[in-house]
Design a protein around this motif. Structure first.
Motif, short mmCIF file in Angstrom:
data_model
loop_
_atom_site.label_atom_id
_atom_site.label_comp_id
_atom_site.label_asym_id
_atom_site.label_seq_id
_atom_site.Cartn_x
_atom_site.Cartn_y
_atom_site.Cartn_z
N CYS A 148 0.79 -1.22 0.00
CA CYS A 148 0.00 0.00 0.00
C CYS A 148 0.82 1.27 0.00
O CYS A 148 1.90 1.33 0.54
N LEU A 155 -5.77 -2.37 -11.14
CA LEU A 155 -6.91 -2.33 -10.24
C LEU A 155 -6.53 -1.44 -9.08
O LEU A 155 -5.68 -1.79 -8.28
N ALA A 196 -7.47 0.51 -5.71
CA ALA A 196 -8.45 0.54 -4.63
C ALA A 196 -7.90 1.32 -3.46
O ALA A 196 -6.77 1.09 -3.05
N ALA A 234 -7.01 2.25 0.13
CA ALA A 234 -6.83 1.53 1.38
C ALA A 234 -6.74 2.52 2.53
O ALA A 234 -6.54 3.70 2.32
N SER A 243 -7.14 -2.76 1.73
CA SER A 243 -6.47 -3.28 0.54
C SER A 243 -7.36 -4.31 -0.13
O SER A 243 -8.08 -5.06 0.54
N PRO A 244 -7.36 -4.40 -1.46
CA PRO A 244 -8.14 -5.44 -2.12
C PRO A 244 -7.68 -6.85 -1.76
O PRO A 244 -8.40 -7.81 -1.98
N PHE A 245 -6.47 -6.97 -1.18
CA PHE A 245 -5.97 -8.29 -0.79
C PHE A 245 -6.09 -8.53 0.71
O PHE A 245 -5.63 -9.55 1.22
N TYR A 246 -6.70 -7.59 1.43
CA TYR A 246 -6.83 -7.74 2.88
C TYR A 246 -7.72 -8.93 3.23
O TYR A 246 -8.77 -9.14 2.63
N PRO A 302 -9.06 -10.36 -10.96
CA PRO A 302 -8.74 -9.86 -9.61
C PRO A 302 -9.31 -10.74 -8.51
O PRO A 302 -8.66 -10.94 -7.48
N ASP A 303 -10.53 -11.28 -8.68
CA ASP A 303 -11.13 -12.12 -7.64
C ASP A 303 -10.32 -13.40 -7.42
O ASP A 303 -10.11 -13.84 -6.28
N LYS A 351 -7.14 -12.46 -5.62
CA LYS A 351 -7.40 -12.20 -4.21
C LYS A 351 -7.55 -13.51 -3.44
O LYS A 351 -7.02 -13.66 -2.33
#
Length: 612
Positions: free
Chosen positions: A9, A97, A99, A101, A427-430, A556-557, A560
């Protein structure tokens, strides 16, 4: 410190108070400024943390040791203005992507194509026209072992300014958007999903010995980094390359060992970004250290080991009128207090900074500074390859025994941030997966169980020479001393010895960094069983599969989901104890202009200039 570099991030703000305040809640302890609901964008602690300058305030501070730094260079310092950050960006076909955070933005990069650069002027203010002339005294955290770029590391806690000064940069990345910007290269792109790339160089580049900096020179430098006998930390990146072919004098075709659309982020983070003259390198290390030959903005005039490195302007630098400074002097100062005091009193102009406590002190003392906000963090790593930490119970016992909040208080005066999860909230990966916890009773049970089996936990903590590393080692030793059936010793090494030992995986416990931007390079590099950068020796097939999938996942999904599995496995295998977010930073005086950083706090000296 050993580099297990994990990128994520960065701060991004869109003028919304709620977003601003969510960030401020996490950085208020660092910036030491009160946060209120009426705080405006640009006035909260986040403004200090989001890679922006702070206006200095007059304040008196103690003088540093005059024998170490000499008399102040600037007995009277004027108030400075903030400046416009000219960030090189590339326009291309990259899919990202983006996003927001709570501490920044994490970017999904589907490719690294693009060849046209445009400056970014958003959210910035004018600092004036650069002025040529003058000199700067710059402090580094670490002393170089040698001047061969293969021996240098491109992170804030090592020798990035020296590498950039002598060799320049092929590329840089924007620390807020992670887009690639081009310097001596003009393109690094792939048309097959990252299996092959074409690196294109500017025509007419020359080293200071008059030999060409061309595709063959790059090929020579990159191939030698693969040699384990060379001992370069950048072997991690170099061994991701399967083959190199010179297509034209300015074009190098790069074939990867497997598809890797994120390789540009790995490239700029190490010595692949620094190219030295093959002719000079072939003369041997001693001759090269006496006369290092690159195509960077500065050339060496004198190097006193354990002293100062003096460089002067390269009149043939490709990007005239840069560099703006006539001379720079680099000095290694591992002690955080000495670095801060030197800048505060004018004995030094700029310092790379690794201590979270120093950022808050710099704010209070009216100094300018920049911080590259990060996820992940610093980790007290345990070597899985040998006893006692080849037994997962020993790793779990030490992790449960340590109080990371207490470590933060001792090492960083409570001003650091202990990572709760691998990725920051937002974060999109959180994922809501706690990295670790403390349980003294369970820790003692495990220590006793191992001792009953004839395997008492006894090990050494290999410390780097920085003050933070020494204090952290002693704090861990003090905490573990309250337990039975565990014994820890502290080994204090110089930067050369510690780096060599880490490279040879010859340690029981040491400090590493796991700093998150995009998860691919750093997570794969740090924790995949086939990675040459897997310092701790993790060998977990489920983790390998998740990291491989995250690299090539088509959506992305799916990406993730892969990294959620990776987080679960990292928690399970216990690579170490995560004890603070990293702080890649620079602190500088009010006369300094043009401070630009890329990757993890790598300062570009060609951009620096002094207010006359």
């Amino acid at each position: 410190m050993t580099e297990l570099v994990i990128f994520d991030c960065r701060a991004a703000f869109f003028g919304d108070n709620s977003t601003e305040l969510r960030c401020c809640a996490r950085v208020a302890a660092v910036s030491m400024v009160q946060v209120t609901p009426d705080s405006r964008v640009g006035e909260s602690p986040c403004s200090a943390i989001r890679h922006r300058r702070r206006r200095p305030l007059p304040i008196s501070v103690p003088r540093p040791d005059a024998a170490l730094f000499g008399a102040p260079k600037h007995p009277s310092r004027p108030t400075t203005t903030e400046r416009e950050a000219q960030v090189i960006r590339s326009r291309g076909t990259s899919t990202r992507l983006l996003a927001a955070a709570s501490l920044g933005v994490l970017v999904f990069v589907a490719g690294c194509a693009g060849s046209q650069n445009t400056p970014n002027t958003a959210n910035s203010v004018d600092e004036g026209t650069p002025v040529s002339g003058g000199s700067a005294h710059i402090l580094q955290v670490a002393e170089p072992m040698a001047l061969d770029p293969a021996k240098l590391s491109n992170t804030w806690a090592h020798t990035p300014t020296l590498g950039n000064a002598l060799y320049g940069e092929l590329m840089v990345n924007d620390t807020e958007t992670f887009e690639v910007g081009y310097k001596m290269a003009t393109d690094f792109s792939s048309t097959d999903g990252g299996l092959t790339f074409n690196l294109v160089l500017r025509p007419g580049l020359e080293f200071t010995d008059g030999t060409p900096l061309d595709a063959e020179a790059v090929r020579f430098n990159w191939e030698r980094l693969k040699d384990p006998q060379l001992g370069s930390t950048s072997i991690r990146q170099a061994r991701m390359i399967a083959a190199l072919e010179v297509v034209e004098p300015t074009v190098l075709e790069v074939t990867m060992t497997g598809p890797n659309p994120y390789f540009a982020e790995a490239l700029v983070a190490g010595a692949l970004n620094w190219i030295a003259s093959p002719t000079a390198l072939q003369k041997g290390q001693q001759a090269f250290d006496e006369n290092p030959v690159g195509a960077g903005p500065f050339v060496l005039t004198r190097w006193t080991r354990q002293g100062e490195i003096e460089l002067e302007r390269n009149p043939g630098y490709w990007d005239a009128p840069k560099p703006y400074l006539d001379r720079i002097t680099l000095q290694a100062v591992p002690d955080a207090s000495q670095r801060l005091n030197a800048v505060a009193t004018g004995a030094a102009d700029l310092a790379s900074e690794s201590n979270a406590g120093n950022i808050g002190k710099a704010e209070m003392q009216g100094l300018q500074f920049e911080v590259v906000p990060t996820g992940g963090g610093q980790m007290i790593a345990m070597n899985h390859r040998r006893a006692p930490f080849d037994d997962p119970r020993a790793r779990r016992a030490v992790q449960l025994a340590l109080d990371t909040d207490a470590l933060n208080t001792v090492v960083y005066n409570g001003e650091g941030e202990v990572p709760a999860a691998l990725f920051p909230d937002g974060s999109p990966f959180y994922s809501d997966i706690d990295l670790q916890g403390s349980d003294s009773a369970e820790a003692q049970r495990l220590f006793d169980e191992l001792a009953d089996e004839g395997k008492p936990v006894s090990f050494s903590f290999m410390s780097y020479p920085s003050s933070e590393s020494k204090v952290a080692a002693e704090a861990v030793q003090a905490q573990l001393s309250s337990y039975d059936n565990v014994e820890m010793r502290v080994e204090m090494l110089d930067i050369g010895g510690a780096t060599a030992r880490a490279g040879n995986r010859d340690f029981d416990m040491t400090i590493t960094t796991a700093i998150i931007q995009d998860p691919d390079f750093p997570l794969w590099m740090a924790f995949h069983s086939q990675s040459p950068g897997n310092f701790v020796g993790i060998d977990d097939p489920q983790l390998d599969a998740a990291l491989d999938l995250g690299r090539v996942a088509p959506t992305p999904d799916e990406r993730k989901a892969a990294y959620r599995t990776a987080q679960e496995r990292i928690k399970e295998v216990v690579p170490g104890v995560w004890y603070t977010r990293a702080v890649p930073a620079a602190i500088y005086g009010p006369d300094v202009r043009g401070v630009e950083m890329y990757t993890l706090g790598s300062i570009q000296p060609e951009e620096l200039w002094m207010n006359p």
